[in-house]
Design an enzyme around this catalytic site. Structure first.
Site, PDB file in Angstrom:
ATOM      1  N   HIS A 131       0.358  -1.436   0.343  1.00  0.00           N
ATOM      2  CA  HIS A 131       0.122  -0.149   0.015  1.00  0.00           C
ATOM      3  C   HIS A 131       0.782   1.386  -0.498  1.00  0.00           C
ATOM      4  O   HIS A 131       1.092   1.831  -0.545  1.00  0.00           O
ATOM      5  CB  HIS A 131      -1.274  -0.131   1.317  1.00  0.00           C
ATOM      6  N   ASP A 161       0.271  -7.676   1.515  1.00  0.00           N
ATOM      7  CA  ASP A 161       0.587  -6.242   1.558  1.00  0.00           C
ATOM      8  C   ASP A 161       2.209  -6.474   1.845  1.00  0.00           C
ATOM      9  O   ASP A 161       2.329  -5.392   2.380  1.00  0.00           O
ATOM     10  CB  ASP A 161       0.088  -6.110   2.808  1.00  0.00           C
ATOM     11  N   GLY A 232       3.778   7.218   8.544  1.00  0.00           N
ATOM     12  CA  GLY A 232       5.473   6.748   7.735  1.00  0.00           C
ATOM     13  C   GLY A 232       6.383   5.773   8.570  1.00  0.00           C
ATOM     14  O   GLY A 232       6.634   4.928   7.207  1.00  0.00           O
ATOM     15  N   ASN A 233       5.763   4.784   9.034  1.00  0.00           N
ATOM     16  CA  ASN A 233       6.564   3.896   9.349  1.00  0.00           C
ATOM     17  C   ASN A 233       5.826   2.354   8.683  1.00  0.00           C
ATOM     18  O   ASN A 233       6.746   1.074   8.532  1.00  0.00           O
ATOM     19  CB  ASN A 233       5.980   2.936  10.774  1.00  0.00           C
ATOM     20  N   SER A 234       5.377   2.111   7.480  1.00  0.00           N
ATOM     21  CA  SER A 234       4.783   1.514   6.740  1.00  0.00           C
ATOM     22  C   SER A 234       5.300   0.995   5.724  1.00  0.00           C
ATOM     23  O   SER A 234       6.663   1.411   5.899  1.00  0.00           O
ATOM     24  CB  SER A 234       4.241   1.889   6.503  1.00  0.00           C
ATOM     25  N   LEU A 289      -7.873 -24.235  -2.404  1.00  0.00           N
ATOM     26  CA  LEU A 289      -7.842 -25.656  -2.525  1.00  0.00           C
ATOM     27  C   LEU A 289     -10.076 -25.006  -3.263  1.00  0.00           C
ATOM     28  O   LEU A 289     -10.841 -25.647  -4.061  1.00  0.00           O
ATOM     29  CB  LEU A 289      -9.243 -25.941  -1.109  1.00  0.00           C
ATOM     30  N   GLY A 290     -10.478 -24.023  -3.423  1.00  0.00           N
ATOM     31  CA  GLY A 290     -12.003 -23.199  -3.920  1.00  0.00           C
ATOM     32  C   GLY A 290     -12.896 -23.593  -2.771  1.00  0.00           C
ATOM     33  O   GLY A 290     -13.690 -23.482  -3.414  1.00  0.00           O
ATOM     34  N   LEU A 293     -14.962 -20.009   3.446  1.00  0.00           N
ATOM     35  CA  LEU A 293     -15.323 -20.789   5.216  1.00  0.00           C
ATOM     36  C   LEU A 293     -16.214 -20.175   6.295  1.00  0.00           C
ATOM     37  O   LEU A 293     -16.323 -18.686   5.315  1.00  0.00           O
ATOM     38  CB  LEU A 293     -13.724 -20.667   6.330  1.00  0.00           C
TER      39      LEU A 293
END
Length: 392
Positions: A131, A161, A232-234, A289-290, A293
């Site tokens: 992101h 991410d 800003g730490n991302s 697996l398709g 859940l």
């Protein structure tokens, strides 16, 4: 007679002092005595931990000196695209109205955002959050030593991410991965560029490991920390006291946008897997697996945690459907791995190679069945889930 009375007060004073000292000696507690009259040794209290092994650390400057040069600041630029009517480009129109155009029709300026990244290979490969660089038109990396370079995107993995970018510079410092041995209570340091003030180090501990089912990413296995993490730490580094990379900071729990002491980092093991897969295949290859859940249900803390997850739906012609798995089946094991949660199943299946068979133990109508499923390859999908990454 006068001499006798002169000495008498002094004699009485000496007698009183001697008597007082003797009384004090008598009142002192005596060491416990065994029944046979042998004097017992005084009780010795052992410390709960060996404080001599902790080293009495009062500074983490050595770890910071090792790790900080490999943590970079990332600046991205994105051109704001706004609708523009051909009429507004007409010279006569502009001569009459000048620049007093409606705001939604003005040519937009560049939108800047910032984040952090970690150099993980000496040839210029950098890990950051997806992101941070998503939809960026330009990515500029600022190094700790003052150098700057434009970066190109090598590959992205929205499901965790994570993203890999590359710069063309030499003599780059590298932060090594620490893949295991991280425990709750260990001291950790977060390094990044919060609010664009410049590289900053904050200290905390590992609050929890294996955090999942948070709705942040598709694949979750977070390290939780109370080290202050802010916008800003991302993409910045979470390191141990030896300067090893144990995670990449990615999200916070916050009602105000600032740090509340609940931050999440992607573990180094996941980061390394994503990096290697992107460098090898240009994308992250995962098993699939398709199935969908049932969401995690709140359980009474007094009840023992049950194993297994329930299938909510099965994709037609998907790997699970072809093997005979149905809606309502409860998946107990995959191969010999006992499944404890939805995230556990998702993460475990993701590690399986596509086109390889796995044995799945299910429970259907109170009967156990073992089915063999040929794992498929999961396609990257855009997620509409609402989560709180670190705002940039």
């Amino acid at each position: 007679m006068r001499r006798t009375f002169t000495w008498l007060p002094w004699v009485l004073l000496i007698i009183v002092i001697i008597g007082f000292l003797g009384w004090q000696q008598f009142q002192k507690p005596k060491a416990p005595v065994a029944p046979d009259g042998v004097k017992m040794p005084a009780e010795k209290v052992e410390p709960l931990i060996d404080t001599t092994r902790t080293g009495g650390v009062v500074s983490y400057s050595a770890a910071v000196k090792v790790a900080a040069p490999a943590v970079v600041n990332i600046f991205t630029t994105q051109k704001i695209k706004q609708p523009n009517h051909p009429l507004f480009n007409d010279p006569a129109f502009r001569e009459f109205f000048g620049d007093q155009l409606p705001e939604q029709y003005r040519q937009g300026p560049n939108e800047n955002s910032l984040g952090s990244g970690v150099i993980v290979r000496a040839d210029g490969y950098i890990l950051t959050n997806n992101h941070v660089i998503a939809q960026a038109d330009q990515i500029v990396v600022a190094l700790h030593d003052g150098r700057r370079a434009e970066a190109k995107v090598v590959g992205t993995d929205p499901d965790t991410d994570l993203a890999v970018i590359k710069i063309e510079l030499d003599q780059l410092p590298v932060l090594p991965f620490k893949l295991s041995g991280n425990e709750v209570g260990d001291v950790v340091l977060a390094i990044g560029n919060p609010f664009g003030v410049g590289q900053t180090v904050t200290q905390g501990i590992i609050s929890a490991t294996g955090r999942s089912d948070l709705g942040i990413n598709t694949y979750e296995d977070f390290i939780q920390t109370d080290a202050a993490i802010n916008p800003g730490n991302s993409g910045g580094a979470l390191i141990d006291v030896a300067g090893n990379l144990i995670g990449v900071n990615t999200a916070i729990f916050s009602q105000s946008g600032g740090s509340l002491g609940i931050g999440f980092a992607i573990p180094a093991q996941v980061c390394q897997q994503v990096l290697n897969s992107i460098l090898k295949d240009g994308r992250v290859v995962r098993g699939w697996l398709g199935i969908s859940l049932l969401p995690v249900q709140q359980q009474n803390i007094l009840e023992p945690k049950q194993s297994g997850v329930v299938v909510a739906d099965v994709l037609a012609n998907g790997p699970a459907a072809k093997a005979g798995i149905r809606r309502g089946d409860k998946i107990l094991k995959v191969n010999d791995e006992e499944i404890s949660s939805t995230s556990h199943l998702i993460n475990y299946v993701a590690l399986q190679q596509p086109n390889q068979p796995v044995n799945i133990l299910i429970e259907r109508e109170e009967q156990s069945l073992e089915l063999q499923v040929v794992v498929g390859e999961r396609k990257v999908q855009n997620s509409d889930k609402q989560f709180i990454p670190l705002p940039e």
